[in-house]
Motif scaffolding. Structure first.
Motif, PDB file in Angstrom:
ATOM      1  N   ASN A   1       0.805  -1.228   0.000  1.00 58.09           N
ATOM      2  CA  ASN A   1       0.000   0.000   0.000  1.00 58.09           C
ATOM      3  C   ASN A   1       0.837   1.276   0.000  1.00 58.09           C
ATOM      4  OD1 ASN A   1      -2.332  -1.566   0.029  1.00 58.09           O
ATOM      5  ND2 ASN A   1      -2.448  -1.594   2.258  1.00 58.09           N
ATOM      6  N   GLN A   2       1.984   1.255   0.703  1.00 60.17           N
ATOM      7  CA  GLN A   2       2.862   2.420   0.695  1.00 60.17           C
ATOM      8  C   GLN A   2       3.879   2.363  -0.436  1.00 60.17           C
ATOM      9  OE1 GLN A   2       4.526   3.509   4.522  1.00 60.17           O
ATOM     10  NE2 GLN A   2       2.741   2.772   5.633  1.00 60.17           N
ATOM     11  N   LYS A   3       3.888   1.248  -1.177  1.00 61.45           N
ATOM     12  CA  LYS A   3       4.758   1.064  -2.348  1.00 61.45           C
ATOM     13  C   LYS A   3       6.239   1.293  -2.009  1.00 61.45           C
ATOM     14  CE  LYS A   3       1.078   2.272  -5.594  1.00 61.45           C
ATOM     15  NZ  LYS A   3       0.742   0.846  -5.762  1.00 61.45           N
ATOM     16  N   ILE A   4       6.693   0.639  -0.955  1.00 58.90           N
ATOM     17  CA  ILE A   4       8.095   0.695  -0.549  1.00 58.90           C
ATOM     18  C   ILE A   4       8.760  -0.623  -0.901  1.00 58.90           C
ATOM     19  CG2 ILE A   4       9.675   0.884   1.417  1.00 58.90           C
ATOM     20  CD1 ILE A   4       7.662   2.710   2.742  1.00 58.90           C
ATOM     21  N   SER A   5       9.838  -0.550  -1.659  1.00 62.34           N
ATOM     22  CA  SER A   5      10.543  -1.760  -2.073  1.00 62.34           C
ATOM     23  C   SER A   5      11.137  -2.469  -0.869  1.00 62.34           C
ATOM     24  CB  SER A   5      11.660  -1.407  -3.062  1.00 62.34           C
ATOM     25  OG  SER A   5      12.484  -2.535  -3.310  1.00 62.34           O
ATOM     26  N   VAL A   6      11.231  -3.796  -0.955  1.00 65.72           N
ATOM     27  CA  VAL A   6      11.838  -4.580   0.125  1.00 65.72           C
ATOM     28  C   VAL A   6      13.293  -4.162   0.314  1.00 65.72           C
ATOM     29  CG1 VAL A   6      12.381  -6.903   0.939  1.00 65.72           C
ATOM     30  CG2 VAL A   6      10.300  -6.502  -0.375  1.00 65.72           C
ATOM     31  N   LEU A   7      13.968  -3.759  -0.775  1.00 62.69           N
ATOM     32  CA  LEU A   7      15.360  -3.342  -0.680  1.00 62.69           C
ATOM     33  C   LEU A   7      15.507  -2.008   0.041  1.00 62.69           C
ATOM     34  CD1 LEU A   7      15.573  -5.557  -2.941  1.00 62.69           C
ATOM     35  CD2 LEU A   7      17.455  -4.221  -3.865  1.00 62.69           C
ATOM     36  N   GLU A   8      14.409  -1.270   0.175  1.00 61.16           N
ATOM     37  CA  GLU A   8      14.469   0.054   0.789  1.00 61.16           C
ATOM     38  C   GLU A   8      13.656   0.128   2.080  1.00 61.16           C
ATOM     39  OE1 GLU A   8      12.964   2.391  -2.384  1.00 61.16           O
ATOM     40  OE2 GLU A   8      14.763   2.185  -3.640  1.00 61.16           O
ATOM     41  N   ILE A   9      13.357  -1.040   2.668  1.00 64.68           N
ATOM     42  CA  ILE A   9      12.475  -1.075   3.830  1.00 64.68           C
ATOM     43  C   ILE A   9      13.229  -0.957   5.144  1.00 64.68           C
ATOM     44  CG2 ILE A   9      12.435  -3.558   4.357  1.00 64.68           C
ATOM     45  CD1 ILE A   9       9.347  -3.274   4.493  1.00 64.68           C
ATOM     46  N   ALA A  10      14.561  -1.017   5.107  1.00 61.10           N
ATOM     47  CA  ALA A  10      15.358  -0.969   6.340  1.00 61.10           C
ATOM     48  C   ALA A  10      15.019   0.235   7.229  1.00 61.10           C
ATOM     49  CB  ALA A  10      16.846  -0.997   6.008  1.00 61.10           C
ATOM     50  N   PRO A  11      14.842   1.451   6.661  1.00 56.47           N
ATOM     51  CA  PRO A  11      14.505   2.592   7.527  1.00 56.47           C
ATOM     52  C   PRO A  11      13.150   2.449   8.222  1.00 56.47           C
ATOM     53  CG  PRO A  11      15.347   3.348   5.405  1.00 56.47           C
ATOM     54  CD  PRO A  11      15.095   1.879   5.270  1.00 56.47           C
ATOM     55  N   LYS A  12      12.347   1.487   7.801  1.00 51.97           N
ATOM     56  CA  LYS A  12      11.016   1.291   8.375  1.00 51.97           C
ATOM     57  C   LYS A  12      11.005   0.242   9.486  1.00 51.97           C
ATOM     58  CE  LYS A  12       8.307   3.933   5.720  1.00 51.97           C
ATOM     59  NZ  LYS A  12       7.317   4.888   6.244  1.00 51.97           N
ATOM     60  N   LEU A  13      12.153  -0.367   9.793  1.00 53.52           N
ATOM     61  CA  LEU A  13      12.186  -1.448  10.781  1.00 53.52           C
ATOM     62  C   LEU A  13      11.671  -0.998  12.144  1.00 53.52           C
ATOM     63  CD1 LEU A  13      15.535  -3.323  10.000  1.00 53.52           C
ATOM     64  CD2 LEU A  13      13.214  -3.950   9.367  1.00 53.52           C
ATOM     65  N   GLU A  14      12.095   0.188  12.586  1.00 53.30           N
ATOM     66  CA  GLU A  14      11.649   0.682  13.889  1.00 53.30           C
ATOM     67  C   GLU A  14      10.145   0.948  13.891  1.00 53.30           C
ATOM     68  OE1 GLU A  14      12.746   4.220  17.124  1.00 53.30           O
ATOM     69  OE2 GLU A  14      13.931   3.982  15.292  1.00 53.30           O
ATOM     70  N   GLU A  15       9.651   1.523  12.811  1.00 55.29           N
ATOM     71  CA  GLU A  15       8.211   1.798  12.713  1.00 55.29           C
ATOM     72  C   GLU A  15       7.406   0.501  12.731  1.00 55.29           C
ATOM     73  OE1 GLU A  15       5.128   3.274   9.254  1.00 55.29           O
ATOM     74  OE2 GLU A  15       7.082   4.275   9.386  1.00 55.29           O
ATOM     75  N   ILE A  16       7.889  -0.511  11.986  1.00 56.06           N
ATOM     76  CA  ILE A  16       7.197  -1.805  11.956  1.00 56.06           C
ATOM     77  C   ILE A  16       7.235  -2.459  13.333  1.00 56.06           C
ATOM     78  CG2 ILE A  16       7.194  -4.110  10.928  1.00 56.06           C
ATOM     79  CD1 ILE A  16       8.396  -2.888   8.410  1.00 56.06           C
ATOM     80  N   SER A  17       8.371  -2.343  14.020  1.00 57.73           N
ATOM     81  CA  SER A  17       8.495  -2.928  15.357  1.00 57.73           C
ATOM     82  C   SER A  17       7.479  -2.312  16.319  1.00 57.73           C
ATOM     83  CB  SER A  17       9.916  -2.714  15.894  1.00 57.73           C
ATOM     84  OG  SER A  17      10.878  -3.355  15.082  1.00 57.73           O
ATOM     85  N   GLU A  18       7.363  -0.979  16.297  1.00 61.38           N
ATOM     86  CA  GLU A  18       6.434  -0.292  17.191  1.00 61.38           C
ATOM     87  C   GLU A  18       4.986  -0.645  16.852  1.00 61.38           C
ATOM     88  OE1 GLU A  18       7.453   3.771  16.698  1.00 61.38           O
ATOM     89  OE2 GLU A  18       9.287   3.657  17.918  1.00 61.38           O
ATOM     90  N   SER A  19       4.669  -0.716  15.567  1.00 62.89           N
ATOM     91  CA  SER A  19       3.308  -1.073  15.151  1.00 62.89           C
ATOM     92  C   SER A  19       2.971  -2.501  15.571  1.00 62.89           C
ATOM     93  CB  SER A  19       3.160  -0.930  13.631  1.00 62.89           C
ATOM     94  OG  SER A  19       3.349   0.404  13.221  1.00 62.89           O
ATOM     95  N   SER A  20       3.939  -3.390  15.446  1.00 61.77           N
ATOM     96  CA  SER A  20       3.721  -4.786  15.827  1.00 61.77           C
ATOM     97  C   SER A  20       3.471  -4.907  17.326  1.00 61.77           C
ATOM     98  CB  SER A  20       4.931  -5.640  15.421  1.00 61.77           C
ATOM     99  OG  SER A  20       5.136  -5.602  14.019  1.00 61.77           O
TER     100      SER A  20
END
Length: 381
Positions: free
Chosen positions: A175-194
């Protein structure tokens, strides 16, 4: 049945225990209860968690087990016997619980349009926050075992943990159209959401998630090789331009055809371009097409790079598709070679020809600019 005078649990060496059921149910007023550091002792009667005790030495009497006293109406005075179950609960925080996706998430990468098998791994920490709720909801997990380890309880939450994390990762990628190769900066956000998504599920059983970390999102090497191949082809387009790349690919086809085993050079080329006696004609047509794609090979006309239509010399736009025929030339800031204005890299020295966006004021700067012409902010290399 023997009357127990001392209730105590020394714990086990690896600290992986979560619940310990004391092996005995007959006690008397005056029994000594010894609770170690990091433990909570809970008296259970009829499946209900009643009185509980923190670290220290306690002498059981009507004052410190009031709920149990009221339930079974123990007479006052003397060493009156009574029956109850005693559970020791580990109240320390356990931070090294590992989790991972047993099955990969299959999805299409939004940037490279390649199907990837995405996997995720991490760890989280928990502690028992509500001892009564925990024992009431999960008392069946203890069963006849004297010791219940963390692994036994965590296995109940494995399914919901993986499902929720998969959903969050897929939502960000798709949905946010972020490539898997560029998802590293989102790790903290995903962790908090989880952690937020899972907290309610754990709290229903008296368990608190202290922290939740997503340490890695990856995919198999063969999927990565596919993306590397696409990146290599894209770099070729960016550096040499679409037209020259097409010419290069035609030479590659000729070379492949000529190297086929069991045939002469002309016949081999014919296998790639047309069979039998038409091979020579096909070779001639190939060279003709290659020349037709080169603007400088047609002094009397210009081919359209978009649709291939031949246009009259001097035409500025294609008569068939309307695409622009004449592309302005600009000077490479590094080697001063004249290149098309729409290329991303210089065809002579390989320097980037893309404008730089200032991270400070967002003004466009010329390629090679080291400091923003508007605000003076240092530009990224």
């Amino acid at each position: 049945m023997a009357i127990i005078d001392v209730i105590k649990f020394n714990g086990i060496a690896n600290r992986n225990w979560l619940v310990y059921r004391y092996p005995g149910e007959s006690f008397v007023f005056g029994t000594q209860l010894i609770v170690g550091e990091g433990q909570i002792a809970v008296f259970v009667k009829g499946g209900k968690a009643l009185d509980y005790f923190s670290a220290g030495t306690h002498t059981l009497n009507a004052k410190n087990i009031p709920i149990l006293q009221g339930l079974i109406n123990i007479p006052f005075g003397g060493r009156t016997p009574f029956t109850a179950e005693v559970f020791f609960i580990n109240k320390t925080v356990k931070l090294d619980i590992l989790w991972g996706t047993s099955d990969p998430i299959s999805l299409i990468d939004p940037k490279y349009a390649v199907r990837l098998r995405v996997r995720a791994f991490g760890q989280f920490g928990i502690r028992i926050s509500d001892y009564r709720v925990f024992l009431t909801e999960l008392i069946g997990a203890v069963g006849d075992d004297q010791i219940v380890k963390y692994d036994t309880v965590i296995s109940y939450f494995k399914g919901v943990t993986v499902t929720k994390v998969k959903t969050i990762i897929a939502n960000i990628i798709i949905n946010q159209k972020i490539s898997v190769l560029e998802i590293a900066p989102k790790l903290e956000e995903i962790s908090e959401s989880s952690q937020r998504s899972l907290s309610d599920e754990f709290e229903r059983f008296g368990i608190e998630i202290v922290n939740f970390y997503l340490s890695s999102i990856n995919f198999p090497d063969e999927d990565f090789e596919t993306i590397n191949r696409l990146l290599g082809e894209k770099a070729a387009f960016d550096i040499i331009g679409d037209n020259r790349y097409t010419v290069k690919r035609k030479f590659d086809v000729m070379e492949t055809a000529a190297s086929n085993e069991g045939a002469g050079s002309i016949a081999a080329a014919g296998m790639g371009l047309g069979f039998g006696a038409g091979a020579g004609t096909a070779m001639g047509n190939l060279f003709g097409n290659m020349s037709a794609n080169d603007v400088h090979a047609h002094p009397k006309g210009q081919p359209c790079k978009k649709c291939g239509e031949m246009n009259e010399a001097g035409a500025k736009f294609c008569s068939n598709c309307g695409d622009k025929l004449i592309i302005a030339q600009i000077e490479c800031y590094s080697c001063k070679t004249m290149v098309d204005e729409n290329v991303k890299f210089c065809s002579n020295c390989g320097s980037s020809m893309m404008k730089k966006i200032c991270p400070g004021c967002h003004k466009e700067n010329k390629p090679g600019t080291k400091f923003c012409a508007d605000c003076g902010t240092k530009q990224e290399e």
